[in-house]
Motif scaffolding. Structure first.
Motif, PDB file in Angstrom:
ATOM      1  N   ASP A  98       0.855  -1.188   0.000  1.00 35.98           N
ATOM      2  CA  ASP A  98       0.000   0.000   0.000  1.00 35.98           C
ATOM      3  C   ASP A  98       0.893   1.239   0.000  1.00 35.98           C
ATOM      4  OD1 ASP A  98      -2.227   1.571   0.030  1.00 35.98           O
ATOM      5  OD2 ASP A  98      -3.038   0.802   1.913  1.00 35.98           O
ATOM      6  N   LEU A  99       0.405   2.296  -0.637  1.00 34.62           N
ATOM      7  CA  LEU A  99       1.133   3.565  -0.649  1.00 34.62           C
ATOM      8  C   LEU A  99       0.125   4.663  -0.915  1.00 34.62           C
ATOM      9  CD1 LEU A  99       3.699   5.364  -0.800  1.00 34.62           C
ATOM     10  CD2 LEU A  99       3.859   4.790  -3.222  1.00 34.62           C
ATOM     11  N   LYS A 100      -0.071   5.542   0.068  1.00 32.82           N
ATOM     12  CA  LYS A 100      -1.052   6.607  -0.141  1.00 32.82           C
ATOM     13  C   LYS A 100      -0.776   7.775   0.793  1.00 32.82           C
ATOM     14  CE  LYS A 100      -4.262   4.106   2.863  1.00 32.82           C
ATOM     15  NZ  LYS A 100      -5.420   3.215   2.909  1.00 32.82           N
ATOM     16  N   ILE A 101      -1.379   8.907   0.433  1.00 32.36           N
ATOM     17  CA  ILE A 101      -1.261  10.096   1.276  1.00 32.36           C
ATOM     18  C   ILE A 101      -2.521  10.187   2.124  1.00 32.36           C
ATOM     19  CG2 ILE A 101      -1.159  12.615   1.272  1.00 32.36           C
ATOM     20  CD1 ILE A 101       0.371  12.370  -1.410  1.00 32.36           C
ATOM     21  N   ILE A 102      -2.314  10.319   3.439  1.00 27.48           N
ATOM     22  CA  ILE A 102      -3.462  10.359   4.344  1.00 27.48           C
ATOM     23  C   ILE A 102      -3.281  11.462   5.378  1.00 27.48           C
ATOM     24  CG2 ILE A 102      -3.932   7.884   4.129  1.00 27.48           C
ATOM     25  CD1 ILE A 102      -2.502   7.554   6.864  1.00 27.48           C
ATOM     26  N   LYS A 103      -4.348  11.709   6.139  1.00 32.90           N
ATOM     27  CA  LYS A 103      -4.234  12.572   7.316  1.00 32.90           C
ATOM     28  C   LYS A 103      -3.910  11.682   8.511  1.00 32.90           C
ATOM     29  CE  LYS A 103      -5.636  16.350   5.181  1.00 32.90           C
ATOM     30  NZ  LYS A 103      -4.681  17.419   4.841  1.00 32.90           N
ATOM     31  N   LYS A 124       2.948   0.595   3.312  1.00 34.84           N
ATOM     32  CA  LYS A 124       2.862  -0.746   3.907  1.00 34.84           C
ATOM     33  C   LYS A 124       3.678  -1.680   3.035  1.00 34.84           C
ATOM     34  CE  LYS A 124      -0.697  -4.215   5.045  1.00 34.84           C
ATOM     35  NZ  LYS A 124      -2.174  -4.427   4.988  1.00 34.84           N
ATOM     36  N   ARG A 125       4.630  -2.354   3.640  1.00 33.59           N
ATOM     37  CA  ARG A 125       5.530  -3.210   2.871  1.00 33.59           C
ATOM     38  C   ARG A 125       5.676  -4.584   3.510  1.00 33.59           C
ATOM     39  NH1 ARG A 125      11.089  -0.091   1.700  1.00 33.59           N
ATOM     40  NH2 ARG A 125      11.068   0.207   3.958  1.00 33.59           N
ATOM     41  N   LEU A 126       5.924  -5.549   2.650  1.00 32.76           N
ATOM     42  CA  LEU A 126       6.243  -6.888   3.109  1.00 32.76           C
ATOM     43  C   LEU A 126       7.709  -7.119   2.785  1.00 32.76           C
ATOM     44  CD1 LEU A 126       5.028  -9.435   4.316  1.00 32.76           C
ATOM     45  CD2 LEU A 126       4.385 -10.156   2.015  1.00 32.76           C
ATOM     46  N   ARG A 127       8.488  -7.388   3.782  1.00 34.55           N
ATOM     47  CA  ARG A 127       9.926  -7.488   3.561  1.00 34.55           C
ATOM     48  C   ARG A 127      10.368  -8.940   3.596  1.00 34.55           C
ATOM     49  NH1 ARG A 127      12.750  -2.189   5.202  1.00 34.55           N
ATOM     50  NH2 ARG A 127      13.569  -2.879   3.189  1.00 34.55           N
ATOM     51  N   SER A 128      11.323  -9.244   2.739  1.00 36.02           N
ATOM     52  CA  SER A 128      11.757 -10.637   2.652  1.00 36.02           C
ATOM     53  C   SER A 128      13.273 -10.726   2.618  1.00 36.02           C
ATOM     54  CB  SER A 128      11.181 -11.288   1.395  1.00 36.02           C
ATOM     55  OG  SER A 128      11.650 -10.621   0.239  1.00 36.02           O
ATOM     56  N   SER A 139       4.704   2.312   7.693  1.00 35.28           N
ATOM     57  CA  SER A 139       5.464   3.533   7.989  1.00 35.28           C
ATOM     58  C   SER A 139       4.674   4.774   7.630  1.00 35.28           C
ATOM     59  CB  SER A 139       6.766   3.561   7.181  1.00 35.28           C
ATOM     60  OG  SER A 139       7.608   2.505   7.552  1.00 35.28           O
ATOM     61  N   TYR A 140       4.951   5.824   8.376  1.00 39.30           N
ATOM     62  CA  TYR A 140       4.340   7.125   8.121  1.00 39.30           C
ATOM     63  C   TYR A 140       5.442   8.156   7.962  1.00 39.30           C
ATOM     64  CZ  TYR A 140       0.363   4.572   9.997  1.00 39.30           C
ATOM     65  OH  TYR A 140      -0.605   3.627  10.213  1.00 39.30           O
ATOM     66  N   TYR A 141       5.415   8.868   6.833  1.00 37.31           N
ATOM     67  CA  TYR A 141       6.424   9.891   6.574  1.00 37.31           C
ATOM     68  C   TYR A 141       5.758  11.255   6.497  1.00 37.31           C
ATOM     69  CZ  TYR A 141       9.406   5.967   5.291  1.00 37.31           C
ATOM     70  OH  TYR A 141      10.132   4.793   5.328  1.00 37.31           O
ATOM     71  N   VAL A 142       6.328  12.240   7.149  1.00 33.06           N
ATOM     72  CA  VAL A 142       5.795  13.600   7.104  1.00 33.06           C
ATOM     73  C   VAL A 142       5.980  14.145   5.686  1.00 33.06           C
ATOM     74  CG1 VAL A 142       6.026  15.942   7.998  1.00 33.06           C
ATOM     75  CG2 VAL A 142       6.340  13.979   9.522  1.00 33.06           C
ATOM     76  N   VAL A 154       9.921   2.841  -3.021  1.00 29.74           N
ATOM     77  CA  VAL A 154       9.475   2.085  -1.866  1.00 29.74           C
ATOM     78  C   VAL A 154       9.945   0.630  -1.938  1.00 29.74           C
ATOM     79  CG1 VAL A 154       7.355   1.088  -0.925  1.00 29.74           C
ATOM     80  CG2 VAL A 154       7.550   3.563  -1.227  1.00 29.74           C
ATOM     81  N   GLU A 155      10.081   0.104  -3.156  1.00 27.51           N
ATOM     82  CA  GLU A 155      10.534  -1.283  -3.268  1.00 27.51           C
ATOM     83  C   GLU A 155      12.057  -1.362  -3.287  1.00 27.51           C
ATOM     84  OE1 GLU A 155       8.230  -3.630  -6.088  1.00 27.51           O
ATOM     85  OE2 GLU A 155       6.729  -3.594  -4.493  1.00 27.51           O
ATOM     86  N   GLU A 156      12.686  -0.237  -3.546  1.00 21.39           N
ATOM     87  CA  GLU A 156      14.130  -0.197  -3.339  1.00 21.39           C
ATOM     88  C   GLU A 156      14.358   0.175  -1.878  1.00 21.39           C
ATOM     89  OE1 GLU A 156      16.978  -0.832  -4.962  1.00 21.39           O
ATOM     90  OE2 GLU A 156      15.552  -1.927  -6.210  1.00 21.39           O
ATOM     91  N   SER A 157      15.280   1.080  -1.605  1.00 20.95           N
ATOM     92  CA  SER A 157      15.528   1.492  -0.229  1.00 20.95           C
ATOM     93  C   SER A 157      15.040   2.920  -0.012  1.00 20.95           C
ATOM     94  CB  SER A 157      17.019   1.411   0.071  1.00 20.95           C
ATOM     95  OG  SER A 157      17.281   2.071   1.288  1.00 20.95           O
ATOM     96  N   ILE A 158      14.025   3.069   0.825  1.00 18.89           N
ATOM     97  CA  ILE A 158      13.508   4.407   1.112  1.00 18.89           C
ATOM     98  C   ILE A 158      14.596   5.266   1.743  1.00 18.89           C
ATOM     99  CG2 ILE A 158      11.829   5.734   2.454  1.00 18.89           C
ATOM    100  CD1 ILE A 158       9.872   3.517   2.177  1.00 18.89           C
TER     101      ILE A 158
END
Lengths: 237, 237
Positions: A98-103, A124-128, A139-142, A154-158
């Motif tokens: 998942d990837l979206k802008i929210i309040k 939202k990521r699933l890491r392997s 995660s939440y980013y300002v 997001v699928e590379e390294s944030i």
DNA sequence: AAGTGGTCTAGACCACTGT
DNA sequence: CAGTGGTCTAGACCACTTT
């Protein structure tokens, strides 16, 4: 790059190599001063840094010695993001769910120290690791600080993107770790059963100037993950 | 006690008091130099120490600022022994379940870096907070370094005894943390069910001179414990 | 006693932040 | 540009470990 960091890097490479093992004695301060042609305080700065990073331990009146632990495959919790360093040699993957802008909700507002009006990126990521799922990350980013994210990033390294492309300077971090039982949703994501154990790690990342920019909640697969935390001399205070 | 430690103590008390909150700015280095009547390097040493201990963060060209996190009741994992500091204000107890001198098995030999002939003290304790059981601890102490232990010491604070009475000087520490399921024996000790989650923390404590003296394995009650790990500026290396 | 690390000063100069 | 922190030097003196 200041002298003491250049010298520290060089010595870290040397220590990491197979030449040196736990307990090996380093050259004396005086020798290092001559060899690198710098003053004593500079060498002291180098040794302080190396000690703090867990590369050496210092024994008064005796010398400086190499510190190396013998276990592999542990995640250094202080590098839980950017774990490329501790888990180098392992094949890591990130699947974006998942990837979206929210309040922000109340929890996110409190941890990122922002108001209800400011936008945040939700990821939202699933890491392997080696193809095996080992963690679910939310995660939440300002958005004021991280104005743009996409699937590729997001699928590379944030974190690499934040540091190298956005030139953000990370400062310090608070980590909160609990143990609990997986609910159905997370259990399914990790191919585990509802009620199985999990490590739940919340992390708040701050910029150099003290502003929080990332609040992450990660659930780890209990069979795939183990953590390593290095304690350095706390001295008497 | 060197000047920089005395000054650091004093400033730590000040920061811990309610006078100061996260983000408050400290006096400038020049002011601190005048106030404490010391040189610049001494103040720098103080600030480096405070930063490393998580009391402040430093912003180049701007100033030094107070760092305080807002959550309580978390165990600082780097003080997992001697957690009196992080859990101050809570009533802590230790019930001795076993205490004997044994020969080490392979695991203990490896972690304490000793031979099969050297004696170790084995201590098994049930630890409680506010009367609630929260951890089972199994520890091994190298007898050459810790020549004597008894029930009184073990039910009080072993670490206080080691430091204050035996005058041992702790150096650094390695912690390894995993999550797993409780077996029957440990579940019963913690009043939990077999298969319930637990945090499993292994710690190796080294003396100042690099010699390991304590190998501890602790199982934590998942509902009673949460951990806190503070990350400080790693700078670019 | 010799070797080695730890603390401290005074002063020079550089780098960054904020106005 | 002023304020503030960061790096670095040279040298003095202290404290601890080792032989």
């Amino acid at each position: 790059m200041p002298k003491y960091k250049i010298i520290a890097r060089q010595m870290m490479r040397k220590i990491n190599s197979d030449d040196m093992k736990q307990g090996d004695k380093l050259a004396s301060i005086e020798e290092l001063m001559k060899y690198f042609d710098v003053g004593k305080n500079t060498i002291i700065q180098v040794l302080t840094l190396l000690e703090r990073q867990g590369y050496i331990y210092q024994v008064r009146g005796s010398g400086n010695f190499v510190r190396k632990h013998r276990r592999h495959g542990y995640i250094n919790i202080l590098e839980a993001n950017g774990f490329q360093s501790t888990l180098q040699g392992f094949r890591l993957g990130s699947e974006m769910l998942d990837l979206k802008i929210i309040k922000p909700n109340t929890e996110v507002m409190a941890n990122l120290d922002i108001t209800a009006e400011e936008d945040v990126y939700y990821v939202k990521r699933l890491r392997s690791i080696e193809g095996r799922k080992f963690a679910v990350e939310r995660s939440y980013y300002v958005k004021d600080i991280v104005p743009y994210l996409n699937q590729e990033i997001v699928e590379e390294s944030i974190f690499r993107y934040l540091m190298e492309d956005l030139k953000l300077k990370p400062g310090f971090t608070d980590h909160f770790l609990r143990v609990g039982k997986l609910n159905q949703e997370n259990a399914e994501l990790l191919n585990l059963n509802t009620g199985d154990p999990t490590a739940f790690l919340e992390s708040i990342y701050y910029l150099e100037n003290g502003q929080p920019f990332d609040y992450s909640k990660v659930l780890y697969h209990y069979e795939e993950t183990q953590f390593f935390i290095q304690g350095t001399n706390n001295m008497e205070l």
